[in-house]
Design a protein around this motif. Structure first.
Motif, mmCIF file in Angstrom:
data_model
loop_
_atom_site.group_PDB
_atom_site.id
_atom_site.type_symbol
_atom_site.label_atom_id
_atom_site.label_comp_id
_atom_site.label_asym_id
_atom_site.label_seq_id
_atom_site.Cartn_x
_atom_site.Cartn_y
_atom_site.Cartn_z
ATOM 1 N N PRO A 52 -37.773 20.793 65.334
ATOM 2 C CA PRO A 52 -37.508 19.975 66.522
ATOM 3 C C PRO A 52 -36.023 19.710 66.756
ATOM 4 C CG PRO A 52 -39.342 19.068 65.289
ATOM 5 C CD PRO A 52 -38.757 20.164 64.441
ATOM 6 N N ASP A 53 -35.267 19.474 65.663
ATOM 7 C CA ASP A 53 -33.861 19.120 65.840
ATOM 8 C C ASP A 53 -32.992 20.306 66.248
ATOM 9 O OD1 ASP A 53 -34.026 20.410 63.403
ATOM 10 O OD2 ASP A 53 -32.671 19.060 62.357
ATOM 11 N N ARG A 54 -33.588 21.493 66.398
ATOM 12 C CA ARG A 54 -32.853 22.676 66.867
ATOM 13 C C ARG A 54 -33.313 23.123 68.262
ATOM 14 N NH1 ARG A 54 -29.653 24.926 63.325
ATOM 15 N NH2 ARG A 54 -29.720 26.988 64.318
ATOM 16 N N LEU A 101 -43.968 16.667 69.364
ATOM 17 C CA LEU A 101 -42.545 16.482 69.108
ATOM 18 C C LEU A 101 -42.160 15.013 68.908
ATOM 19 C CD1 LEU A 101 -41.290 19.102 71.699
ATOM 20 C CD2 LEU A 101 -41.074 19.270 69.209
ATOM 21 N N PRO A 102 -41.028 14.773 68.209
ATOM 22 C CA PRO A 102 -40.568 13.394 67.947
ATOM 23 C C PRO A 102 -40.169 12.664 69.229
ATOM 24 C CG PRO A 102 -39.449 15.005 66.528
ATOM 25 C CD PRO A 102 -40.173 15.785 67.571
ATOM 26 N N GLY A 103 -39.918 11.376 69.081
ATOM 27 C CA GLY A 103 -39.629 10.528 70.221
ATOM 28 C C GLY A 103 -38.310 10.790 70.916
ATOM 29 N N TYR A 104 -37.409 11.573 70.293
ATOM 30 C CA TYR A 104 -36.132 11.839 70.962
ATOM 31 C C TYR A 104 -36.236 12.980 71.987
ATOM 32 C CZ TYR A 104 -35.688 15.162 67.009
ATOM 33 O OH TYR A 104 -35.898 16.135 66.056
ATOM 34 N N PHE A 105 -37.477 13.446 72.245
ATOM 35 C CA PHE A 105 -37.713 14.385 73.346
ATOM 36 C C PHE A 105 -38.214 13.592 74.549
ATOM 37 C CE2 PHE A 105 -37.447 17.441 70.011
ATOM 38 C CZ PHE A 105 -37.016 18.618 70.625
ATOM 39 N N ARG A 123 -41.300 16.892 85.513
ATOM 40 C CA ARG A 123 -42.633 17.414 85.194
ATOM 41 C C ARG A 123 -42.566 18.806 84.553
ATOM 42 N NH1 ARG A 123 -45.263 18.856 91.123
ATOM 43 N NH2 ARG A 123 -43.767 20.475 91.737
ATOM 44 N N SER A 124 -41.434 19.476 84.726
ATOM 45 C CA SER A 124 -41.294 20.826 84.177
ATOM 46 C C SER A 124 -40.341 20.910 82.990
ATOM 47 C CB SER A 124 -40.800 21.798 85.270
ATOM 48 O OG SER A 124 -41.733 21.880 86.319
ATOM 49 N N TYR A 125 -39.775 19.769 82.552
ATOM 50 C CA TYR A 125 -38.774 19.825 81.490
ATOM 51 C C TYR A 125 -39.002 18.736 80.442
ATOM 52 C CZ TYR A 125 -36.002 23.051 84.306
ATOM 53 O OH TYR A 125 -35.563 24.138 85.023
ATOM 54 N N LEU A 126 -38.902 19.150 79.188
ATOM 55 C CA LEU A 126 -38.936 18.256 78.037
ATOM 56 C C LEU A 126 -37.620 18.469 77.299
ATOM 57 C CD1 LEU A 126 -40.783 16.287 76.457
ATOM 58 C CD2 LEU A 126 -41.674 18.264 75.227
ATOM 59 N N VAL A 127 -36.800 17.427 77.189
ATOM 60 C CA VAL A 127 -35.419 17.588 76.748
ATOM 61 C C VAL A 127 -35.133 16.817 75.464
ATOM 62 C CG1 VAL A 127 -33.004 17.160 77.379
ATOM 63 C CG2 VAL A 127 -34.609 17.986 79.100
ATOM 64 N N ASN A 128 -34.406 17.449 74.552
ATOM 65 C CA ASN A 128 -33.897 16.789 73.351
ATOM 66 C C ASN A 128 -32.638 16.018 73.763
ATOM 67 O OD1 ASN A 128 -32.642 16.096 70.927
ATOM 68 N ND2 ASN A 128 -33.253 17.985 69.895
ATOM 69 N N VAL A 129 -32.707 14.683 73.705
ATOM 70 C CA VAL A 129 -31.602 13.862 74.236
ATOM 71 C C VAL A 129 -30.296 14.078 73.467
ATOM 72 C CG1 VAL A 129 -33.148 12.091 75.116
ATOM 73 C CG2 VAL A 129 -32.204 11.863 72.811
ATOM 74 N N TYR A 130 -30.373 14.560 72.230
ATOM 75 C CA TYR A 130 -29.166 14.729 71.429
ATOM 76 C C TYR A 130 -28.383 15.988 71.791
ATOM 77 C CZ TYR A 130 -31.225 10.966 68.748
ATOM 78 O OH TYR A 130 -31.779 9.757 68.373
ATOM 79 N N GLN A 161 -34.212 5.051 85.833
ATOM 80 C CA GLN A 161 -35.100 4.862 84.692
ATOM 81 C C GLN A 161 -34.764 5.838 83.569
ATOM 82 O OE1 GLN A 161 -39.220 5.688 85.566
ATOM 83 N NE2 GLN A 161 -39.756 5.791 83.384
ATOM 84 N N ILE A 162 -34.572 7.097 83.926
ATOM 85 C CA ILE A 162 -34.261 8.119 82.922
ATOM 86 C C ILE A 162 -32.900 7.861 82.299
ATOM 87 C CG2 ILE A 162 -33.695 10.576 82.646
ATOM 88 C CD1 ILE A 162 -35.961 11.152 84.653
ATOM 89 N N LEU A 163 -31.937 7.457 83.108
ATOM 90 C CA LEU A 163 -30.604 7.137 82.584
ATOM 91 C C LEU A 163 -30.690 6.021 81.541
ATOM 92 C CD1 LEU A 163 -27.552 7.624 82.741
ATOM 93 C CD2 LEU A 163 -27.460 5.961 84.598
ATOM 94 N N SER A 164 -31.470 4.976 81.835
ATOM 95 C CA SER A 164 -31.624 3.862 80.883
ATOM 96 C C SER A 164 -32.297 4.312 79.599
ATOM 97 C CB SER A 164 -32.445 2.745 81.539
ATOM 98 O OG SER A 164 -31.801 2.241 82.684
ATOM 99 N N GLU A 165 -33.321 5.181 79.710
ATOM 100 C CA GLU A 165 -34.030 5.663 78.536
ATOM 101 C C GLU A 165 -33.140 6.535 77.653
ATOM 102 O OE1 GLU A 165 -37.533 7.594 79.907
ATOM 103 O OE2 GLU A 165 -38.502 5.733 80.583
ATOM 104 N N ILE A 166 -32.308 7.346 78.279
ATOM 105 C CA ILE A 166 -31.379 8.187 77.520
ATOM 106 C C ILE A 166 -30.385 7.314 76.763
ATOM 107 C CG2 ILE A 166 -29.497 9.867 77.707
ATOM 108 C CD1 ILE A 166 -31.014 11.132 80.045
ATOM 109 N N MET A 167 -29.843 6.309 77.430
ATOM 110 C CA MET A 167 -28.868 5.420 76.793
ATOM 111 C C MET A 167 -29.503 4.670 75.624
ATOM 112 S SD MET A 167 -26.086 6.020 78.255
ATOM 113 C CE MET A 167 -25.124 4.698 77.528
ATOM 114 N N ALA A 168 -30.770 4.319 75.761
ATOM 115 C CA ALA A 168 -31.472 3.601 74.682
ATOM 116 C C ALA A 168 -31.598 4.481 73.435
ATOM 117 C CB ALA A 168 -32.845 3.148 75.156
ATOM 118 N N HIS A 169 -31.698 5.780 73.625
ATOM 119 C CA HIS A 169 -31.829 6.702 72.491
ATOM 120 C C HIS A 169 -30.503 6.914 71.784
ATOM 121 C CE1 HIS A 169 -35.894 8.296 72.307
ATOM 122 N NE2 HIS A 169 -35.952 8.210 73.623
ATOM 123 N N ILE A 170 -29.428 7.047 72.541
ATOM 124 C CA ILE A 170 -28.170 7.529 71.944
ATOM 125 C C ILE A 170 -27.184 6.417 71.623
ATOM 126 C CG2 ILE A 170 -28.394 9.763 73.069
ATOM 127 C CD1 ILE A 170 -26.396 8.911 75.147
#
Length: 240
Positions: free
Chosen positions: A152-154, A187-191, A196-203, A230-239
Motif C-alpha cells: 500500500p505504501d508504494r 487499503l489503509p485509511g490514508y487512501f 468516484r474514479s480515483y482512490l489516492v494515497n495522500v502521502y 471537504q476533500i481539502l480538509s480531509e487531506i489536511m487532517a491526514h498530513i
C-alpha cells in the motif's frame, strides 16, 4: 547476450523458488540438491536447526495443508560476493486459509548465503524474520487469474476504468479485475476516494490546486467542485 553473473543470478533465483515450493508441499527431495549438508537456519520457529536432515525432519513434522498456503516473493535481489559466495534477500508474503480457521496473512524477510561446493551452488545459511513494523503486501486479483501482492505504501493512486481498476505504483502499473470499491476496502485509511474514479494515497500528493490534485509524479487528478472544501480538509487532517 547475458553475462555470466546474470545467468548465475537467474539460475539461483529459479532454484530458490523451487525450494520454497518444495517446503510448502512438504517435499524434502529437493533439499538435498539445493541445501548444504551442514546448513544453518536462524529465526522464527526454525531457529537452531543445523543440517539438512534436521530441516527435512522439521518439514515432515510440520502440519501444513499445502493447498491452502500461498506464497509470493517480493523484491528478490541477488548479489555475487565472490567466485564462491552469493547473497540472496527477499520478502515473502504468505497467506494461509485453513478449513475452519480465519485466513491469515503475514510477511517474512528471507536472506540466504549460497556457497559454491564442488562446482555446485548450495545454501549454507538461511535466516528468517517476521516483518514487524513494515507494510504487508495485500493480494489483488489481476486479469487471466493473475495475483498481485502490492505494498500500500508504494501505491500512488488507483483509477477506475471499464469495471476494472488500474493501479499506479512505484513498482509498476497493474490492471485489476476488482472494482475500485473492493480495492478501497482492502487499503489503509490514508487512501482517499477523492473522486468516484480515483482512490489516492495522500502521502504522494505534492500540492492541492483549484479543483485538482498534483501528485509527486506531476500527474493531475480532478476534484469534484462540490466536494473541494471537504476533500481539502480531509487531506489536511491526514498530513498535519
Amino acid at each position: 547476450m547475458k553475462s555470466e553473473k546474470t545467468e548465475l543470478k537467474e539460475k539461483l533465483e529459479k532454484r530458490f523458488n523451487c525450494l520454497l515450493k518444495d517446503v510448502f508441499n512438504r517435499d524434502t527431495g529437493g533439499l538435498y540438491e539445493i541445501c548444504s549438508p551442514d546448513i544453518h537456519i536462524f529465526g522464527t520457529n526454525m531457529r537452531g536447526i543445523v543440517g539438512v536432515e534436521q530441516v527435512a525432519f522439521y518439514m515432515r513434522e510440520k502440519k501444513l495443508d499445502e493447498e491452502n498456503v500461498h506464497i509470493c516473493l517480493n523484491n528478490l535481489k541477488t548479489q555475487i560476493l565472490s567466485s564462491h559466495f552469493c547473497l540472496m534477500t527477499c520478502g515473502a508474503s504468505i497467506e494461509t486459509d485453513f478449513s475452519g480457521k480465519t485466513p491469515e496473512s503475514y510477511f517474512l524477510w528471507i536472506s540466504c548465503l549460497w556457497k559454491k561446493e564442488m562446482d555446485c551452488w548450495k545454501i549454507q545459511y538461511l535466516h528468517l524474520s517476521h516483518g514487524q513494523g513494515v507494510e504487508i503486501g495485500i493480494k489483488f486479483h489481476g486479469c487471466m487469474e493473475q495475483e498481485y501482492w502490492l505494498y500500500p505504501d508504494r501505491i500512488l493512486y488507483i483509477e477506475a476504468r471499464n469495471m476494472k481498476s488500474e493501479v499506479h505504483s512505484q513498482d509498476g502499473f497493474f490492471i485489476l479485475q476488482e472494482q475500485l470499491g473492493a480495492c478501497e476496502k482492502k487499503l489503509p485509511g490514508y487512501f482517499m476516494r477523492i473522486h468516484r474514479s480515483y482512490l489516492v494515497n495522500v502521502y504522494f500528493i505534492r500540492k492541492v490546486e483549484k479543483y485538482r490534485l498534483r501528485m509527486i509524479t506531476g500527474e493531475s487528478i480532478p476534484i469534484p467542485e462540490k466536494r473541494y472544501q471537504q476533500i481539502l480538509s480531509e487531506i489536511m487532517a491526514h498530513i498535519v
